[in-house]
Design a protein around this motif. Structure first.
Motif, PDB file in Angstrom:
ATOM      1  N   GLU A  65       0.802  -1.353  -0.051  1.00 52.65           N
ATOM      2  CA  GLU A  65       0.136   0.008  -0.019  1.00 52.65           C
ATOM      3  C   GLU A  65       0.918   1.255   0.049  1.00 52.65           C
ATOM      4  N   GLY A  66       2.100   1.098   0.184  1.00 49.43           N
ATOM      5  CA  GLY A  66       2.940   2.160   0.228  1.00 49.43           C
ATOM      6  C   GLY A  66       4.407   1.778   0.227  1.00 49.43           C
ATOM      7  N   ALA A  67       5.376   2.799  -0.085  1.00 43.86           N
ATOM      8  CA  ALA A  67       6.874   2.638  -0.186  1.00 43.86           C
ATOM      9  C   ALA A  67       7.482   3.940   0.092  1.00 43.86           C
ATOM     10  N   THR A  68       8.592   3.778   0.666  1.00 51.76           N
ATOM     11  CA  THR A  68       9.723   4.794   1.098  1.00 51.76           C
ATOM     12  C   THR A  68      10.867   4.363   0.422  1.00 51.76           C
ATOM     13  N   GLY A  69      11.582   5.356  -0.072  1.00 49.45           N
ATOM     14  CA  GLY A  69      12.981   5.223  -1.008  1.00 49.45           C
ATOM     15  C   GLY A  69      13.863   6.520  -0.766  1.00 49.45           C
ATOM     16  N   ALA A  70      14.936   6.349  -0.750  1.00 46.47           N
ATOM     17  CA  ALA A  70      16.012   7.396  -0.704  1.00 46.47           C
ATOM     18  C   ALA A  70      16.087   8.323  -1.852  1.00 46.47           C
ATOM     19  N   ALA A  71      15.600   9.710  -1.690  1.00 47.68           N
ATOM     20  CA  ALA A  71      15.472  10.820  -2.648  1.00 47.68           C
ATOM     21  C   ALA A  71      16.953  10.662  -3.488  1.00 47.68           C
ATOM     22  N   GLU A  72      17.936  10.272  -2.727  1.00 50.27           N
ATOM     23  CA  GLU A  72      19.431  10.275  -3.542  1.00 50.27           C
ATOM     24  C   GLU A  72      19.282   9.548  -4.722  1.00 50.27           C
ATOM     25  N   VAL A  73      18.345   8.463  -4.837  1.00 48.06           N
ATOM     26  CA  VAL A  73      18.223   7.390  -5.997  1.00 48.06           C
ATOM     27  C   VAL A  73      18.207   7.942  -7.331  1.00 48.06           C
ATOM     28  N   ARG A  74      17.377   9.103  -7.499  1.00 46.83           N
ATOM     29  CA  ARG A  74      16.884   9.719  -8.425  1.00 46.83           C
ATOM     30  C   ARG A  74      18.202  10.232  -9.385  1.00 46.83           C
ATOM     31  N   GLU A  75      19.227  10.744  -8.775  1.00 44.31           N
ATOM     32  CA  GLU A  75      20.375  10.936  -9.539  1.00 44.31           C
ATOM     33  C   GLU A  75      21.668   9.956  -9.361  1.00 44.31           C
ATOM     34  N   ALA A  76      21.591   9.166  -8.325  1.00 37.91           N
ATOM     35  CA  ALA A  76      22.816   8.256  -8.374  1.00 37.91           C
ATOM     36  C   ALA A  76      22.465   6.719  -8.963  1.00 37.91           C
ATOM     37  N   ASN A  77      21.174   6.512  -9.224  1.00 37.25           N
ATOM     38  CA  ASN A  77      20.696   5.200  -9.565  1.00 37.25           C
ATOM     39  C   ASN A  77      19.549   5.064 -10.523  1.00 37.25           C
ATOM     40  N   PRO A  78      19.486   5.853 -11.565  1.00 45.06           N
ATOM     41  CA  PRO A  78      18.116   6.098 -12.469  1.00 45.06           C
ATOM     42  C   PRO A  78      17.529   4.948 -12.535  1.00 45.06           C
ATOM     43  N   GLY A  79      18.181   3.513 -12.906  1.00 50.72           N
ATOM     44  CA  GLY A  79      17.668   2.343 -12.900  1.00 50.72           C
ATOM     45  C   GLY A  79      16.602   2.151 -11.900  1.00 50.72           C
ATOM     46  N   ALA A  80      17.120   2.017 -10.405  1.00 52.10           N
ATOM     47  CA  ALA A  80      16.370   1.759  -9.288  1.00 52.10           C
ATOM     48  C   ALA A  80      15.129   2.802  -9.209  1.00 52.10           C
ATOM     49  N   ALA A  81      15.455   3.972  -9.524  1.00 47.76           N
ATOM     50  CA  ALA A  81      14.639   5.109  -9.550  1.00 47.76           C
ATOM     51  C   ALA A  81      13.268   4.816 -10.154  1.00 47.76           C
ATOM     52  N   ARG A  82      13.602   4.361 -11.696  1.00 48.23           N
ATOM     53  CA  ARG A  82      12.481   4.064 -12.327  1.00 48.23           C
ATOM     54  C   ARG A  82      11.591   2.907 -11.579  1.00 48.23           C
ATOM     55  N   LEU A  83      12.265   1.941 -11.058  1.00 49.16           N
ATOM     56  CA  LEU A  83      11.798   0.682 -10.442  1.00 49.16           C
ATOM     57  C   LEU A  83      10.808   1.266  -9.244  1.00 49.16           C
ATOM     58  N   LEU A  84      11.253   2.114  -8.632  1.00 47.45           N
ATOM     59  CA  LEU A  84      10.534   2.923  -7.280  1.00 47.45           C
ATOM     60  C   LEU A  84       9.431   3.611  -7.699  1.00 47.45           C
ATOM     61  N   ALA A  85       9.711   4.187  -8.844  1.00 52.73           N
ATOM     62  CA  ALA A  85       8.799   5.211  -9.255  1.00 52.73           C
ATOM     63  C   ALA A  85       7.226   4.589  -9.652  1.00 52.73           C
ATOM     64  N   ALA A  86       7.331   3.228  -9.802  1.00 55.60           N
ATOM     65  CA  ALA A  86       6.183   2.262 -10.276  1.00 55.60           C
ATOM     66  C   ALA A  86       5.431   1.913  -8.874  1.00 55.60           C
ATOM     67  N   LEU A  87       5.968   2.198  -7.798  1.00 51.44           N
ATOM     68  CA  LEU A  87       5.412   1.707  -6.544  1.00 51.44           C
ATOM     69  C   LEU A  87       4.069   2.466  -6.028  1.00 51.44           C
ATOM     70  N   PRO A  88       3.227   2.037  -5.328  1.00 52.42           N
ATOM     71  CA  PRO A  88       2.144   2.813  -4.938  1.00 52.42           C
ATOM     72  C   PRO A  88       2.497   3.724  -3.815  1.00 52.42           C
ATOM     73  N   ALA A  89       1.991   4.934  -3.724  1.00 53.22           N
ATOM     74  CA  ALA A  89       2.029   5.851  -2.754  1.00 53.22           C
ATOM     75  C   ALA A  89       3.711   5.986  -2.320  1.00 53.22           C
ATOM     76  N   LEU A  90       4.468   6.120  -3.253  1.00 53.18           N
ATOM     77  CA  LEU A  90       5.941   6.340  -2.790  1.00 53.18           C
ATOM     78  C   LEU A  90       6.319   7.665  -2.435  1.00 53.18           C
ATOM     79  N   GLU A  91       6.996   7.620  -1.357  1.00 56.60           N
ATOM     80  CA  GLU A  91       7.750   8.515  -0.692  1.00 56.60           C
ATOM     81  C   GLU A  91       9.067   8.587  -0.700  1.00 56.60           C
ATOM     82  N   LEU A  92       9.807   9.444  -1.085  1.00 62.78           N
ATOM     83  CA  LEU A  92      11.202   9.663  -0.935  1.00 62.78           C
ATOM     84  C   LEU A  92      11.715  10.604  -0.044  1.00 62.78           C
ATOM     85  N   VAL A  93      12.903  10.075   0.857  1.00 64.11           N
ATOM     86  CA  VAL A  93      13.057  10.753   2.090  1.00 64.11           C
ATOM     87  C   VAL A  93      14.670  10.770   1.950  1.00 64.11           C
ATOM     88  N   PRO A  94      15.458  11.535   2.737  1.00 64.20           N
ATOM     89  CA  PRO A  94      16.818  11.485   2.602  1.00 64.20           C
ATOM     90  C   PRO A  94      17.263   9.903   3.110  1.00 64.20           C
TER      91      PRO A  94
END
Length: 128
Positions: A65-94
């Motif tokens: 129902e929700g997921a939390t990832g590290a905001a740093e993933v967007r720049e450091a690991n675009p492949g993982a960022a794309r995977l996370l973007a598909a998750l429901p109610a994703l929140e990115l935090v430090p």
């Protein structure tokens, strides 16, 4: 013997015991594993199994129902960022905040992923 889904007996058993609201941290080999949660360590070699493969297998068996990832993933690991973007109610935090939140996880699944910030804290939902 199971013929489909997650075949690792320890992981399959841990997943069966999860309930609504429980946290599952799926992490790379560099993520500090907090004291407290149960751990299923799947890491075999650098990159094996990958974060993508493990996450895909878990998502096929869990209601999330929700997921939390590290905001740093967007720049450091675009492949993982794309995977996370598909998750429901994703929140990115430090990343430091993600490490703090991971201490409350019920289960940690450690992958062999060796690229930065391939970590996500999944929040279990219900199927009805």
């Amino acid at each position: 013997m199971k013929k489909t889904g997650i075949l690792n007996r320890r992981l399959a058993g841990e997943l069966a015991g999860l309930g609504h609201g429980d946290g599952v941290l799926v992490c790379d080999v560099g993520m500090p594993v907090p004291d407290g949660p149960r751990v299923v360590d799947l890491a075999f070699r650098a990159g094996v199994p990958s974060f993508a493969d493990v996450l895909d297998g878990l998502l096929a068996e869990l209601v999330v129902e929700g997921a939390t990832g590290a905001a740093e993933v967007r720049e450091a690991n675009p492949g993982a960022a794309r995977l996370l973007a598909a998750l429901p109610a994703l929140e990115l935090v430090p990343h430091e905040r993600l490490k703090e939140l991971s201490a409350g996880a019920r289960l940690v699944v450690r992958t062999g992923e060796a690229r930065p910030y391939a970590n996500v804290l999944l929040r279990c939902g219900v199927f009805f």
